[in-house]
Structures are given as C-alpha cells and as structure tokens.
Enzyme design. Structure first.
Site, short mmCIF file in Angstrom:
data_model
loop_
_atom_site.label_atom_id
_atom_site.label_comp_id
_atom_site.label_asym_id
_atom_site.label_seq_id
_atom_site.Cartn_x
_atom_site.Cartn_y
_atom_site.Cartn_z
N GLU A 168 0.84 -1.22 0.00
CA GLU A 168 0.00 0.00 0.00
C GLU A 168 0.87 1.26 0.00
O GLU A 168 0.55 2.24 0.68
CB GLU A 168 -0.94 -0.05 1.20
C1 LIG Z 1 1.88 -9.69 0.88
C2 LIG Z 1 1.74 -8.64 -0.19
C3 LIG Z 1 0.47 -8.22 -0.57
C4 LIG Z 1 0.33 -7.28 -1.59
N1 LIG Z 1 -0.92 -6.93 -2.01
C5 LIG Z 1 -1.05 -6.16 -3.13
C6 LIG Z 1 -2.33 -5.94 -3.72
O1 LIG Z 1 -3.37 -6.39 -3.20
N2 LIG Z 1 -2.40 -5.23 -4.88
C7 LIG Z 1 -1.29 -4.72 -5.47
O2 LIG Z 1 -1.42 -4.10 -6.52
N3 LIG Z 1 -0.06 -4.89 -4.93
C8 LIG Z 1 0.09 -5.61 -3.78
N4 LIG Z 1 1.33 -5.81 -3.23
C9 LIG Z 1 2.48 -5.19 -3.84
C10 LIG Z 1 3.07 -4.08 -2.99
O3 LIG Z 1 2.22 -2.96 -2.99
C11 LIG Z 1 4.47 -3.79 -3.54
O4 LIG Z 1 5.29 -4.86 -3.12
C12 LIG Z 1 5.01 -2.47 -3.06
O5 LIG Z 1 4.31 -1.42 -3.65
C13 LIG Z 1 6.49 -2.29 -3.37
O6 LIG Z 1 6.78 -2.64 -4.70
P1 LIG Z 1 8.00 -3.63 -4.97
O7 LIG Z 1 7.79 -4.85 -4.14
O8 LIG Z 1 8.13 -3.83 -6.42
O9 LIG Z 1 9.26 -2.88 -4.42
P2 LIG Z 1 10.14 -1.83 -5.23
O10 LIG Z 1 9.28 -0.85 -5.93
O11 LIG Z 1 11.14 -2.58 -6.02
O12 LIG Z 1 10.85 -1.07 -4.06
C14 LIG Z 1 11.84 -1.69 -3.21
C15 LIG Z 1 12.15 -0.74 -2.09
O13 LIG Z 1 12.78 0.43 -2.64
C16 LIG Z 1 12.32 1.61 -2.00
N5 LIG Z 1 11.69 2.48 -3.02
C17 LIG Z 1 11.33 2.16 -4.28
N6 LIG Z 1 10.84 3.24 -4.92
C18 LIG Z 1 10.88 4.26 -4.05
C19 LIG Z 1 10.53 5.64 -4.11
N7 LIG Z 1 10.00 6.18 -5.21
N8 LIG Z 1 10.70 6.40 -3.02
C20 LIG Z 1 11.23 5.88 -1.91
N9 LIG Z 1 11.59 4.59 -1.78
C21 LIG Z 1 11.43 3.78 -2.84
C22 LIG Z 1 11.38 1.17 -0.90
O14 LIG Z 1 12.11 1.04 0.30
C23 LIG Z 1 10.94 -0.21 -1.33
O15 LIG Z 1 10.58 -1.01 -0.22
C24 LIG Z 1 1.49 -6.72 -2.19
C25 LIG Z 1 2.76 -7.13 -1.77
C26 LIG Z 1 2.89 -8.08 -0.80
C27 LIG Z 1 4.27 -8.53 -0.40
#
Ligand SMILES: Cc1cc2nc3c(=O)[nH]c(=O)nc-3n(C[C@H](O)[C@H](O)[C@H](O)COP(=O)(O)OP(=O)(O)OC[C@H]3O[C@@H](n4cnc5c(N)ncnc54)[C@H](O)[C@@H]3O)c2cc1C
Length: 584
Positions: free
Chosen positions: A439
């Site tokens: 989120e």
């Molecule tokens: C159990 C679970 C349930 C989920 N449920 C849903 C769902 O229902 N619907 C849905 O659409 N998604 C869902 N997600 C996805 C979730 O929203 C994403 O994992 C999250 O938005 C982060 O994206 P990413 O994992 O690709 O991390 P990345 O975007 O690769 O980011 C990795 C890390 O880099 C940092 N980072 C990256 N970009 C920025 C920035 N612009 N500014 C500051 N820091 C940054 C943060 O620390 C982040 O944790 C779920 C994920 C999990 C694990």
C-alpha cells in the site's frame, strides 16, 4: 498455548470520546447512532473477534492458504467465519445508507477494524479491500455498474481487490503494461498482475477486481493508466453469475507471514480476454485508484495498531506469568515474574505508549473524516478533508512501524519462547512486517507527506495543525499535572515548525536533499502528534470519574520523557544527517 485476544473496549471508547465522538454523533448524518448503540456494536465486535476470528489465527498461520489447480482454499474455519461475518452484517457498517450501508461513523469503524486486525490480520485484510472497492465504485462507477455490483459488495457476498502491481511495476506504477482494448461497451483486458491480496479464494462466489491497465496509444507513465472493473465471474444484467471471465490464479506466494491472506499472481485474458468495464474516463486511472489507495492506507495503518495491541496483551500476560530471577531489591527473596524487572517494564511501557499514540492518531483521522461530512459548512469541510489527507501517510507509516516495533518487543519479552512459533508471538511480527511495504512503502508515504502534503501548499495545513497542538499545550497551567509534558510537546511542535522552514529552503536548492529528510520528517510529525493525543487523553483522564483511566496521566508523562524528546534526534537527522547523507 496461545493467549486469546480481548478487545480493549474501554480504551477504544475513551479515545473515541476524547476525539470528538459526542460531537460526531450530534451531526444529522449520524443521528441514528447513540453512544449506547456504539458501545454495544463495539461490544459485539469484541465477542466476534474473541470467539470466531482469534481462534483461527495461529492454526491458520501454521497451515496457510492452499493453491491447487488454479483454485485457492483457506484453512478450516475461514469460510464459515467469513459467512458469519457477512450474516452478522459487519461488512455494510461504514457505507452510506444510499447504497445499502449502515452509515456508521468512520472513527467508530476504524476502532472496529482495529479489533478485526488484532484478532486475525489475514482475515481482516479481505474486508479492507472490499471496502476500498466499494468506496471507489460508489464515487466513480457508472449507474449500471453500481447497480450490478454494489449491493453484493456492500453485503460482503462478493469481495474486492486492487490490482496495480506487475513484475516490472512495483512502486513505479507508471510502468504498468496490462492492456485494455475497447470492444463496444467493454474492454478486453490482457496482462499479468502479481501480489494481489485475496486475488483468489473460496470465501465468496465472485471477486471484483479493480485493475489498472492502459489502452493502446495512451501516453507513457501514470497519465496513460485507466481503471477497469474486472469480475472474476461474468454476470448478467440481473447480477446472476453466468460463467468464467478468463481471470486465472496462476499461483500464490509463500510468505514470511500473513499466510491466510492469499497473495495471488493473476493472469487476465489468457484466452479471449477478460471483460473489463471502464471506471471514470480513459486516462483517469491513477487519480481514481487513489480513492481506493487512500482508504486502504488508513486501514493498513490500523492493521499495524491492531497487531501492536495484540502483541502487547500477549506480552503483558506472559510477563506476569513467567518467573525468572530474583528482584534486585530482594536478592534473598523468591524468584519473581519477569514484569518485576525494570527492563521488562520498560519494554511494556514503550509498547503501550506507542500503540496508544498510533491509535490516537488513526482515530483522530477517522474523526476528521466524520467531521468533514458536515453539510453547508464549506470551510470546516475543506479544513477537515485537508487534515485527513495530511494525516493519511502518517497513519499508514507510523501505525505499521509501531506494529512491527511492538511485535518485536513482544518477542523479546517472551525470550526464547518468542522465537518458537507455538506461542504466536513471532506470528505477530511475521504478519505485520509486510504492512510497512504494501500500500505504498513507508518511504513513499514520507515523500508524500513532505512533497505533496507540506511543500505543495507552502506548509499551510501543516501550520494549521501545529497551531492546534500548541494551543492545547499552552492551555495546561504551569503548575498543573502534565505541565512538563505539555512543555515537551511545545518544544516538539516548535521543532516541526523549524524543520518545515529548513526543508522548504533545502528543496529550493536540491530536491534529493529534501527527499533525504522525508522519513525523519514524517517520524517527527508522528512523535509530535502522538504527544498531542497522549496529552488529550491525559487531560481527559484527570477529569474522568472512573479511576481506571488515571494511568493515562502517567502514560502521557512517560511518553513525554521517553518519546517526545526524540524530536531533537529527529531534528538532527533533518538538519545534519540528511546533508551528510548526500556526501556518501
Ligand atoms: C503480501 C503482499 C500483498 C500485496 N498486495 C497487493 C495488492 O493487493 N495489490 C497490489 O497491486 N499490490 C500488492 N502488493 C504489492 C506491494 O504494494 C508492492 O510490493 C510495493 O508497492 C512495493 O513494490 P515492490 O515490491 O516492487 O518494491 P520496489 O518498488 O522494487 O521497491 C523496493 C524498495 O525500494 C524503495 N523504493 C522504491 N521506490 C521508491 C521511491 N519512489 N521512493 C522511496 N523509496 C522507494 C522502498 O524502500 C521499497 O521497499 C502486495 C505485496 C505483498 C508482499
């Protein structure tokens, strides 16, 4: 043996009352709700959580959701619990009566949500997603879509999901590739989404996916995204299910925690293409999805608070039962429960004061949401809406950080047993950890607070809130109880004020430098707002007849001595560490 969860009804009601519940119930919109009715709804929620949801928590964690041949099933008891949840009418509580809801104030709804999340976080996520789907559809769906889908979503017969994430599009939502091709009055959706919470399950006959996708020729980035309602099962004009909509659950993730919330990889349109129905207009996708995301961000913060409460309760009971070592003050006496050791008491006090701070901020956001519905009071409505927007990233980030920090302390209090699954102490940490990630990761929340909520309006809303905090602190007489704490709050608020000026100057020179200040800036706000609610609670406790609340006065003082002083260290991170960070 796990310790059952008991909803903290007295604390919840006291906090709601301190945060304007009486005023809210006096508004015409909420005239059907009296304090007695609110008490009895909370009481029933506590029973449902204790008797139905909480007993499923640890067994569910140990078994987890199962995927087989494209279908997902939840562990024994979940389906029945959800059916009972729907039958008891819990799902429609906060929604407008116009769409079949009960119109309960959001502040009270948030208190109930805390109860669900504390009892069973995996279960609690499902209604949160349905709630966001309903809000989005009710505000922006066509009359036809609303008529077909809202009644079943509001009752809980069908559930909702949000579909943003794709392998290349995590935080960077603008990288979404899922395609939507117009075919008359619908679109054919094709693409893959990952990590979709409750993307498939056996709790309901249909799942209503809210999907971000792009139509051919749309601009790159978030501007080219459109929003579609894509049901798992197709329905006819009467709302009867007619067959599959070519949405397939390819697998579910094996996760650190939250094992009973199925995290699905969904494939849309492997065959002829899933039918999707446009919400709003083409290109409005991200803007509309924010209705769902903002709603969910508040609820995810509450997930953290629920877990903090649960972990605290469990650790408190354990600390009173576990006998270990003699008291320092009585070395020849018997061995004592570990709560007698100052360091264990410290951990419990930190847990308690942090969770009450985070809860207070979340319920404050809920109360502003309720107060923002006053008809014909345009100035107030604008002010309270702006407060809710401002508080949303703080509720999300601080609520989830507190959840993880408190659950971690809970493990520490259990010693080795905390590391053993059967006590359930570890589960709280494993479950809550992801709330800081999904989120919108907490780093993104911090950027939102700094850039969109503070710098964009030149700090106007931030300064309005600061004035309210300072006015409360100044209202405490110099010789009155809590005067010292009120002084600490004044210093903390003044520190926020100075930080805003510093960040404004930094942002003129170097946007990355300003971004480096975002997380300590959010934490500075959270610590200060925590002081604001602790002071409110402490002052109200001084007036309360029931002596059970007297402890809140000491807790407010403790919060001042232990946490408000952190504002100076956070200021150091903004004024100094962010600058030295840029040299690394
Ligand atoms: C159990 C679970 C349930 C989920 N449920 C849903 C769902 O229902 N619907 C849905 O659409 N998604 C869902 N997600 C996805 C979730 O929203 C994403 O994992 C999250 O938005 C982060 O994206 P990413 O994992 O690709 O991390 P990345 O975007 O690769 O980011 C990795 C890390 O880099 C940092 N980072 C990256 N970009 C920025 C920035 N612009 N500014 C500051 N820091 C940054 C943060 O620390 C982040 O944790 C779920 C994920 C999990 C694990």
């Amino acid at each position: 043996m796990t310790i059952p969860y008991t909803a903290p009804l007295k604390d919840l009601v006291f906090t709601l009352k301190v945060l304007n519940l009486e005023k809210i119930l006096d508004l015409p919109k909420f005239e059907d709700f009296s304090q007695d009715l609110v008490d009895s709804i909370l009481d029933e929620a506590g029973k449902f959580a204790r008797d139905i949801l909480s007993p499923l928590n640890l067994p569910g964690h140990l078994k987890g959701a199962q995927w087989k041949d494209g279908n997902v099933t939840l562990p024994d008891g979940f389906k029945e619990a959800y059916a009972q949840f729907v039958q008891n009418g819990w799902n429609p509580l906060p929604f407008s009566p116009d769409i079949g809801g009960m119109g309960l104030p959001w502040s009270v709804t948030f208190a109930i949500q805390e109860i669900w999340q504390a009892a069973n976080l995996s279960f609690g996520l499902c209604p949160v997603l349905t709630q966001g789907t309903i809000e989005l559809l009710a505000q922006h769906g066509s009359e036809k879509l609303k008529a077909l889908y809202l009644p079943k979503l509001v009752s809980g017969a069908w559930t909702g999901t949000m579909n943003l994430t794709e392998p290349q599009a995590g935080t960077d939502v603008g990288a979404i590739k899922t395609q939507a091709v117009k075919k008359g009055d619908y679109y054919r959706i094709k693409g893959q989404k990952i990590y979709i919470s409750y993307g498939d399950h056996d709790l309901a006959d249909n799942i209503v996916h809210m999907v971000l996708a792009r139509v051919p020729g749309s601009p790159e980035g978030t501007k080219g995204l459109s929003l579609f309602l894509v049901p798992k099962m197709q329905v006819d004009d009467q709302g009867n299910i007619t067959g599959s909509n070519d949405v397939h659950c390819v697998s579910i993730e094996h996760k650190m925690g939250l094992h009973c919330s199925p995290t699905a990889m969904l494939s849309f349109g492997d065959d002829e293409g899933s039918k999707g129905y446009l919400i709003g207009e083409e290109g409005q996708g991200i803007q509309l999805m924010f209705v769902m995301m903002n709603n969910a961000r508040l609820s995810v913060g509450i997930q953290g608070i629920g877990i903090a409460e649960r972990a605290y309760q469990q650790a408190y009971i354990y600390a009173n039962e576990r006998i270990q070592s003699k008291a320092l003050s009585d070395p020849k006496g018997p061995s004592v429960p570990i709560i007698a050791h100052a360091d264990v008491k410290r951990m419990l006090a930190e847990m308690k004061s942090l969770k009450e701070a985070a809860r207070g901020i979340a319920l404050m956001a809920g109360s502003y949401l309720d107060l923002s519905t006053q008809e014909n009071e345009i100035e107030l409505v604008t002010k309270y809406k702006a407060y809710v927007d401002f508080l949303t990233p703080i509720v999300k980030s601080f609520g989830t950080e507190v959840g993880a920090r408190v659950a971690d302390l809970g493990i520490q209090i259990h010693g080795g047993m905390g590391f053993i699954e059967e006590t359930g102490a570890a589960q709280h940490f494993e479950d809550v950890r992801v709330t800081m990630i999904y989120e919108g990761t907490n780093g993104v929340q911090a950027s939102d607070l700094l850039f969109r909520k503070t710098l964009k309006d030149d700090g106007k809303i931030a300064h309005m809130l600061l004035k309210e905090i300072e006015a409360l602190a100044k209202s405490v007489d110099a010789n009155a109880p809590l005067a010292k704490m009120a002084g600490q709050l004044t210093v903390s608020a003044d520190t926020v004020r100075k930080a805003i000026t510093h960040i404004q100057e930094a942002s003129q020179k170097d946007v990355d430098l300003a971004a480096a200040m975002a997380t300590p800036y959010l934490n500075l706000w959270a610590i200060t707002l925590g002081g604001f609610v602790h002071l409110k609670l402490g002052l109200a406790a001084l007036q309360a007849e029931d002596t059970v609340y007297k402890e809140k006065v000491n807790l407010a003082s403790y919060y001042g001595d232990r946490f408000l002083v952190e504002s100076q260290s956070l200021a150091g991170q903004i004024f100094n560490a962010a600058h030295s960070l840029m040299t690394l």
